[in-house]
Design a protein around this motif. Structure first.
Motif, PDB file in Angstrom:
ATOM      1  N   GLU A  35       0.845  -1.212   0.000  1.00 38.05           N
ATOM      2  CA  GLU A  35       0.000   0.000   0.000  1.00 38.05           C
ATOM      3  C   GLU A  35       0.878   1.260   0.000  1.00 38.05           C
ATOM      4  OE1 GLU A  35      -2.955   0.199  -0.645  1.00 38.05           O
ATOM      5  OE2 GLU A  35      -3.956   1.844   0.398  1.00 38.05           O
ATOM      6  N   ALA A  36       1.960   1.197   0.757  1.00 39.69           N
ATOM      7  CA  ALA A  36       2.892   2.343   0.782  1.00 39.69           C
ATOM      8  C   ALA A  36       3.486   2.558  -0.612  1.00 39.69           C
ATOM      9  CB  ALA A  36       3.993   2.099   1.810  1.00 39.69           C
ATOM     10  N   GLY A  37       3.746   1.473  -1.332  1.00 39.33           N
ATOM     11  CA  GLY A  37       4.250   1.592  -2.703  1.00 39.33           C
ATOM     12  C   GLY A  37       3.198   2.192  -3.622  1.00 39.33           C
ATOM     13  N   ARG A  38       1.971   1.761  -3.447  1.00 35.86           N
ATOM     14  CA  ARG A  38       0.877   2.223  -4.311  1.00 35.86           C
ATOM     15  C   ARG A  38       0.663   3.722  -4.214  1.00 35.86           C
ATOM     16  NH1 ARG A  38      -5.085   2.320  -4.431  1.00 35.86           N
ATOM     17  NH2 ARG A  38      -5.213   2.227  -2.171  1.00 35.86           N
ATOM     18  N   TRP A  39       0.988   4.297  -3.043  1.00 32.88           N
ATOM     19  CA  TRP A  39       0.734   5.726  -2.838  1.00 32.88           C
ATOM     20  C   TRP A  39       1.933   6.597  -3.191  1.00 32.88           C
ATOM     21  CZ3 TRP A  39      -3.538   8.418  -2.631  1.00 32.88           C
ATOM     22  CH2 TRP A  39      -4.716   7.713  -2.426  1.00 32.88           C
ATOM     23  N   ALA A  40       2.890   6.034  -3.873  1.00 30.32           N
ATOM     24  CA  ALA A  40       4.050   6.844  -4.292  1.00 30.32           C
ATOM     25  C   ALA A  40       3.617   7.844  -5.370  1.00 30.32           C
ATOM     26  CB  ALA A  40       5.140   5.926  -4.838  1.00 30.32           C
ATOM     27  N   PRO A  41       4.340   8.945  -5.466  1.00 27.77           N
ATOM     28  CA  PRO A  41       4.056   9.853  -6.589  1.00 27.77           C
ATOM     29  C   PRO A  41       4.625   9.270  -7.883  1.00 27.77           C
ATOM     30  CG  PRO A  41       5.928  10.652  -5.314  1.00 27.77           C
ATOM     31  CD  PRO A  41       5.436   9.416  -4.610  1.00 27.77           C
ATOM     32  N   ILE A 103      10.718   5.160  -6.578  1.00 30.62           N
ATOM     33  CA  ILE A 103      10.098   5.873  -5.449  1.00 30.62           C
ATOM     34  C   ILE A 103       9.131   4.933  -4.715  1.00 30.62           C
ATOM     35  CG2 ILE A 103       8.632   7.817  -4.786  1.00 30.62           C
ATOM     36  CD1 ILE A 103       9.794   9.286  -7.303  1.00 30.62           C
ATOM     37  N   ALA A 104       8.381   4.151  -5.498  1.00 29.27           N
ATOM     38  CA  ALA A 104       7.458   3.186  -4.880  1.00 29.27           C
ATOM     39  C   ALA A 104       8.247   2.207  -4.003  1.00 29.27           C
ATOM     40  CB  ALA A 104       6.677   2.436  -5.952  1.00 29.27           C
ATOM     41  N   GLY A 105       9.384   1.771  -4.525  1.00 26.34           N
ATOM     42  CA  GLY A 105      10.230   0.841  -3.761  1.00 26.34           C
ATOM     43  C   GLY A 105      10.728   1.471  -2.468  1.00 26.34           C
ATOM     44  N   THR A 106      11.117   2.719  -2.549  1.00 22.85           N
ATOM     45  CA  THR A 106      11.595   3.418  -1.346  1.00 22.85           C
ATOM     46  C   THR A 106      10.487   3.494  -0.300  1.00 22.85           C
ATOM     47  OG1 THR A 106      13.125   4.707  -2.670  1.00 22.85           O
ATOM     48  CG2 THR A 106      12.585   5.596  -0.524  1.00 22.85           C
ATOM     49  N   ASN A 107       9.280   3.859  -0.774  1.00 26.14           N
ATOM     50  CA  ASN A 107       8.145   3.897   0.173  1.00 26.14           C
ATOM     51  C   ASN A 107       8.000   2.547   0.885  1.00 26.14           C
ATOM     52  OD1 ASN A 107       7.498   6.475  -0.580  1.00 26.14           O
ATOM     53  ND2 ASN A 107       5.429   6.004  -1.277  1.00 26.14           N
ATOM     54  N   MET A 108       8.161   1.481   0.116  1.00 24.07           N
ATOM     55  CA  MET A 108       7.971   0.141   0.698  1.00 24.07           C
ATOM     56  C   MET A 108       9.030  -0.160   1.760  1.00 24.07           C
ATOM     57  SD  MET A 108       6.858  -2.433  -2.280  1.00 24.07           S
ATOM     58  CE  MET A 108       6.330  -1.808  -3.811  1.00 24.07           C
ATOM     59  N   THR A 109      10.281   0.208   1.472  1.00 20.25           N
ATOM     60  CA  THR A 109      11.329  -0.103   2.460  1.00 20.25           C
ATOM     61  C   THR A 109      11.099   0.686   3.752  1.00 20.25           C
ATOM     62  OG1 THR A 109      12.858   1.600   1.622  1.00 20.25           O
ATOM     63  CG2 THR A 109      13.094  -0.598   0.695  1.00 20.25           C
ATOM     64  N   LEU A 110      10.608   1.916   3.603  1.00 17.78           N
ATOM     65  CA  LEU A 110      10.378   2.731   4.806  1.00 17.78           C
ATOM     66  C   LEU A 110       9.186   2.185   5.599  1.00 17.78           C
ATOM     67  CD1 LEU A 110      11.068   6.281   3.332  1.00 17.78           C
ATOM     68  CD2 LEU A 110      12.584   4.859   4.727  1.00 17.78           C
ATOM     69  N   MET A 111       8.158   1.767   4.877  1.00 20.19           N
ATOM     70  CA  MET A 111       6.996   1.175   5.561  1.00 20.19           C
ATOM     71  C   MET A 111       7.435  -0.077   6.323  1.00 20.19           C
ATOM     72  SD  MET A 111       3.795   1.723   5.923  1.00 20.19           S
ATOM     73  CE  MET A 111       3.048   0.905   7.302  1.00 20.19           C
ATOM     74  N   ALA A 112       8.258  -0.897   5.652  1.00 20.29           N
ATOM     75  CA  ALA A 112       8.753  -2.120   6.296  1.00 20.29           C
ATOM     76  C   ALA A 112       9.509  -1.767   7.576  1.00 20.29           C
ATOM     77  CB  ALA A 112       9.647  -2.892   5.330  1.00 20.29           C
ATOM     78  N   THR A 113      10.385  -0.776   7.493  1.00 19.64           N
ATOM     79  CA  THR A 113      11.152  -0.378   8.686  1.00 19.64           C
ATOM     80  C   THR A 113      10.211  -0.019   9.820  1.00 19.64           C
ATOM     81  OG1 THR A 113      12.875   0.499   7.245  1.00 19.64           O
ATOM     82  CG2 THR A 113      12.930   1.229   9.536  1.00 19.64           C
ATOM     83  N   SER A 114       9.170   0.733   9.481  1.00 16.83           N
ATOM     84  CA  SER A 114       8.238   1.176  10.527  1.00 16.83           C
ATOM     85  C   SER A 114       7.516  -0.008  11.171  1.00 16.83           C
ATOM     86  CB  SER A 114       7.222   2.174   9.960  1.00 16.83           C
ATOM     87  OG  SER A 114       6.215   1.482   9.252  1.00 16.83           O
ATOM     88  N   LEU A 115       7.452  -1.132  10.443  1.00 13.84           N
ATOM     89  CA  LEU A 115       6.777  -2.332  10.973  1.00 13.84           C
ATOM     90  C   LEU A 115       7.766  -3.311  11.600  1.00 13.84           C
ATOM     91  CD1 LEU A 115       4.399  -2.985   7.915  1.00 13.84           C
ATOM     92  CD2 LEU A 115       3.735  -2.040  10.138  1.00 13.84           C
ATOM     93  N   GLY A 116       9.025  -2.901  11.681  1.00 13.20           N
ATOM     94  CA  GLY A 116      10.039  -3.786  12.277  1.00 13.20           C
ATOM     95  C   GLY A 116      10.509  -4.865  11.314  1.00 13.20           C
ATOM     96  N   ILE A 117      10.286  -4.637  10.028  1.00 15.63           N
ATOM     97  CA  ILE A 117      10.687  -5.624   9.007  1.00 15.63           C
ATOM     98  C   ILE A 117      11.886  -5.075   8.235  1.00 15.63           C
ATOM     99  CG2 ILE A 117       9.929  -6.764   6.853  1.00 15.63           C
ATOM    100  CD1 ILE A 117       7.053  -6.674   8.110  1.00 15.63           C
ATOM    101  N   GLY A 118      12.895  -5.902   8.076  1.00 15.82           N
ATOM    102  CA  GLY A 118      14.097  -5.479   7.360  1.00 15.82           C
ATOM    103  C   GLY A 118      13.887  -5.585   5.851  1.00 15.82           C
TER     104      GLY A 118
END
Ligand SMILES: Cc1cc2nc3c(=O)[nH]c(=O)nc-3n(C[C@H](O)[C@H](O)[C@H](O)COP(=O)(O)O)c2cc1C
Length: 204
Positions: A35-41, A103-118
């Motif tokens: 979902e974080a990827g989907r909302w990328a610009p 950018i979508a990929g970056t959003n995903m990595t940051l979302m993962a970090t926020s969820l404690g996922i590497g």
């Protein structure tokens, strides 16, 4: 930048994780990451990205054979809970499709970090082998793979260049102090006196 900020904290906490345990990623967490990827610009809001989520261990092991880190095979891809293959459609309506997908990929990595996922961005892979393996249409471009999983140990923090060596205010050849800092420096009782002198002598 003294105050803590939730976004900056997550950005700084994200690391490229190269050792995962074999725990799967819960579907809900994976959906939040996507979902974080989907909302990328994206350029013209074309949303040219297409995501393939791979979770089968056998497929992950096969993908790992086609990914490299320096001269080594990317072991972490085989150990990951999931790998998202980020593709982009050049015909989706954005000339910036590789950037959009990144950018979508970056959003995903940051979302993962926020969820404690590497996570680990994988940029070195055999595109054609992956296309055949995952039945990806020929016209799509594979932009990156991102391995997600639970980290074993703790990745070290690769250093970053200091801001002063990468920032140029207003023009490239100017100093690297913004006007705002200069202005801040000149506030206070002495600066009033300075201003008075400048007015008297007609200087800015
Ligand atoms: C475009 C790109 C491609 C990358 N490719 C790989 C890769 O193929 N394998 C890998 O292990 N790491 C890869 N990385 C991760 C970088 O090595 C890592 O981001 C960098 O060393 C900084 O470390 P950090 O992510 O922990 O801050 C890649 C990163 C980017 C942005």
């Amino acid at each position: 930048m003294k105050e803590s900020n939730i976004i900056l904290d997550i950005i700084k906490r994200r690391r490229s994780v190269r050792h995962f345990n074999s725990t799967s990623i819960p579907l809900e967490a994976m959906e939040q990451i996507l979902e974080a990827g989907r909302w990328a610009p994206s350029g013209a809001n074309a949303q040219p990205w297409r995501f393939i989520v791979v979770t089968r261990k056998k497929t992950l092991a096969a993908i790992a054979e086609s990914c490299f880190y320096k001269i080594f095979k990317s072991r972490n891809v085989g150990e990951a809970g999931s790998v998202v293959v980020i593709c982009a459609d050049p015909d989706a309506g954005s000339q910036t499709y590789p950037l959009d997908a990144a950018i979508a990929g970056t959003n995903m990595t940051l979302m993962a970090t926020s969820l404690g996922i590497g996570s680990c961005w994988i940029g070195a892979f055999e595109e054609q082998i992956l296309k055949n393996m995952l039945h990806i249409p020929e016209k799509l471009k594979i932009i990156a793979l991102i391995a997600f999983g639970y980290e074993i140990g703790k990745a070290s923090i690769p250093p970053r260049l200091p801001l002063s060596s990468i920032i140029h205010y207003e023009t490239y050849d100017a100093g690297n102090e913004p006007d705002i800092i200069t202005k801040k420096k000149s506030s206070g009782p002495f600066s009033v006196f300075g201003k008075l002198l400048r007015v008297l002598f007609n200087k800015r």
